[in-house]
Scaffold this motif. Structure first.
Motif, PDB file in Angstrom:
ATOM      1  N   ASP A 182       5.492  -9.058   0.178  1.00 46.81           N
ATOM      2  CA  ASP A 182       5.458  -7.692   0.701  1.00 46.81           C
ATOM      3  C   ASP A 182       6.213  -6.708  -0.191  1.00 46.81           C
ATOM      4  OD1 ASP A 182       7.838  -8.910   1.277  1.00 46.81           O
ATOM      5  OD2 ASP A 182       7.987  -8.182   3.336  1.00 46.81           O
ATOM      6  N   ASP A 183       6.742  -7.168  -1.319  1.00 49.55           N
ATOM      7  CA  ASP A 183       7.480  -6.303  -2.233  1.00 49.55           C
ATOM      8  C   ASP A 183       6.628  -5.972  -3.455  1.00 49.55           C
ATOM      9  OD1 ASP A 183       9.676  -6.378  -0.532  1.00 49.55           O
ATOM     10  OD2 ASP A 183      10.534  -8.135  -1.521  1.00 49.55           O
ATOM     11  N   LEU A 184       7.125  -5.062  -4.290  1.00 46.51           N
ATOM     12  CA  LEU A 184       6.343  -4.605  -5.433  1.00 46.51           C
ATOM     13  C   LEU A 184       7.215  -4.487  -6.683  1.00 46.51           C
ATOM     14  CD1 LEU A 184       5.454  -2.743  -2.730  1.00 46.51           C
ATOM     15  CD2 LEU A 184       3.646  -2.079  -4.305  1.00 46.51           C
ATOM     16  N   LEU A 185       6.613  -4.770  -7.833  1.00 45.39           N
ATOM     17  CA  LEU A 185       7.257  -4.501  -9.102  1.00 45.39           C
ATOM     18  C   LEU A 185       7.022  -3.044  -9.483  1.00 45.39           C
ATOM     19  CD1 LEU A 185       6.284  -7.612 -11.268  1.00 45.39           C
ATOM     20  CD2 LEU A 185       8.435  -7.194 -10.055  1.00 45.39           C
ATOM     21  N   ALA A 186       8.021  -2.426 -10.089  1.00 42.96           N
ATOM     22  CA  ALA A 186       7.851  -1.080 -10.621  1.00 42.96           C
ATOM     23  C   ALA A 186       7.183  -1.166 -11.990  1.00 42.96           C
ATOM     24  CB  ALA A 186       9.202  -0.379 -10.724  1.00 42.96           C
ATOM     25  N   GLU A 187       6.617  -0.068 -12.410  1.00 44.41           N
ATOM     26  CA  GLU A 187       5.933  -0.011 -13.691  1.00 44.41           C
ATOM     27  C   GLU A 187       6.888  -0.383 -14.834  1.00 44.41           C
ATOM     28  OE1 GLU A 187       3.618   3.330 -16.471  1.00 44.41           O
ATOM     29  OE2 GLU A 187       4.158   3.773 -14.377  1.00 44.41           O
ATOM     30  N   GLY A 188       6.416  -1.275 -15.682  1.00 47.50           N
ATOM     31  CA  GLY A 188       7.186  -1.659 -16.865  1.00 47.50           C
ATOM     32  C   GLY A 188       8.263  -2.685 -16.641  1.00 47.50           C
ATOM     33  N   ALA A 189       8.383  -3.231 -15.429  1.00 46.13           N
ATOM     34  CA  ALA A 189       9.474  -4.156 -15.115  1.00 46.13           C
ATOM     35  C   ALA A 189       9.428  -5.415 -15.969  1.00 46.13           C
ATOM     36  CB  ALA A 189       9.441  -4.524 -13.630  1.00 46.13           C
ATOM     37  N   LEU A 190       8.248  -6.006 -16.115  1.00 40.16           N
ATOM     38  CA  LEU A 190       8.156  -7.249 -16.876  1.00 40.16           C
ATOM     39  C   LEU A 190       8.460  -7.027 -18.356  1.00 40.16           C
ATOM     40  CD1 LEU A 190       5.032  -9.034 -15.327  1.00 40.16           C
ATOM     41  CD2 LEU A 190       7.432  -9.153 -14.634  1.00 40.16           C
TER      42      LEU A 190
END
Length: 297
Positions: free
Chosen positions: A98-106
């Motif tokens: 249910d959570d999300l990665l922000a843009e560019g996190a990886l």
């Protein structure tokens, strides 16, 4: 370690149980990541809401879907462990369904670990968000500093979700897999064991959205979480030379949380016992909480 271009640099692992309505947004936040070679492992933990059928229709070659034998529900820790055993990336992110990665996190965190060999894990900043993904509050203050002291992490449990973190897959060889007997707080136990064995770092990079919703943790789930916390604390005390004050104050905080749970359940007697034990264990903090000077984590 040099990685070939056809081998994923990062393995993102998501355990999923009856979250098909939220999983699409989580998945989109992963597959939209750029400038990083990754694989995405999604483990269905015996869902009954159509999650497995939905997963079977995904066509992205970076996505690998799997489940336990006989479509069993074995719990979040067992599902993550299955993903860890199948993962081929050099770095790992564990992302709740249910959570999300922000843009560019990886890209940001894989670069950080590649450039800072002394750290086994890095975590970034983020926001708690509502169902509409509107920010509720930041997860860290602007002046947050990581001192890489397990005493701080044990006491305040300030990393709210493993989705904030990226760690080297090799650390599992030293600390082991997630504890499958825990059906709550297994992520805190795992991150704590990493911090006991290796230096960890805070990047400050905006990397994560922590979704807060009505089904995230029920009152029954909170009771399980805090009662598991006592077992995590006992194991930590036996495993690592924590300061005695850290153990005492963490135990007091757990008693306070259990007192809150029982109070909301209407069990005044059991609530009072835990609140009293919290006060005896950490009287200064207890007074500050009562006066509103401090909020317990």
């Amino acid at each position: 370690m040099e990685l070939t271009s056809d081998k994923p640099l990062v393995s993102v692992i998501t355990p999923a149980f009856n979250r098909v309505m939220l999983l699409q947004e989580t998945l989109n936040s992963v597959i939209s990541q750029k400038n990083c070679n990754f694989e995405y492992l999604i483990i269905d933990d015996g869902s009954t809401d159509g999650t497995w059928d939905w997963l079977q229709n995904l066509q992205d070659p970076r996505i690998r879907v799997m489940r336990h034998p006989n479509h069993e529900n074995r719990g979040q820790a067992a599902s993550i462990n299955l993903g860890l055993k199948k993962a081929v990336g050099h770095y790992v992110v564990i992302l709740d369904s249910d959570d999300l990665l922000a843009e560019g996190a990886l890209e940001a965190h894989s670069r950080f670990l590649a450039n800072n060999a002394e750290f086994a894990m890095v975590y970034g900043s983020g926001f708690a968000v509502d169902n509409n993904l509107d920010p509720i509050y930041p997860l860290f203050r602007n002046n947050h500093v990581e001192k890489s002291d397990p005493n701080n992490l044990l006491l305040d449990c300030y990393i709210p979700s493993p989705g904030l973190c990226m760690f080297r897959k090799a650390v599992v060889d030293k600390i082991g897999f997630l504890e499958e007997s825990f059906r709550a707080a297994q992520d805190h136990d795992f991150v704590l064991r990493i911090a006991e064995a290796f230096p960890i770092a805070y990047s400050g990079y905006h990397s994560f959205y922590y979704r807060k919703h009505e089904n995230s943790i029920s009152q029954k789930g909170l009771e399980k979480r805090w009662s598991t916390g006592f077992e995590i604390l006992n194991r930590a005390e036996a495993r690592f030379p924590y300061r005695r004050s850290t153990i005492r104050k963490r135990r007091a905080l757990l008693h306070f949380r259990m007192g809150q749970v029982y109070w909301k359940q209407g069990n005044v007697g059991r609530s009072a016992i835990h609140i009293l034990l919290a006060g005896f264990g950490d009287p200064v903090r207890a007074v500050n909480v009562i006066l509103g000077v401090e909020k317990p984590n």
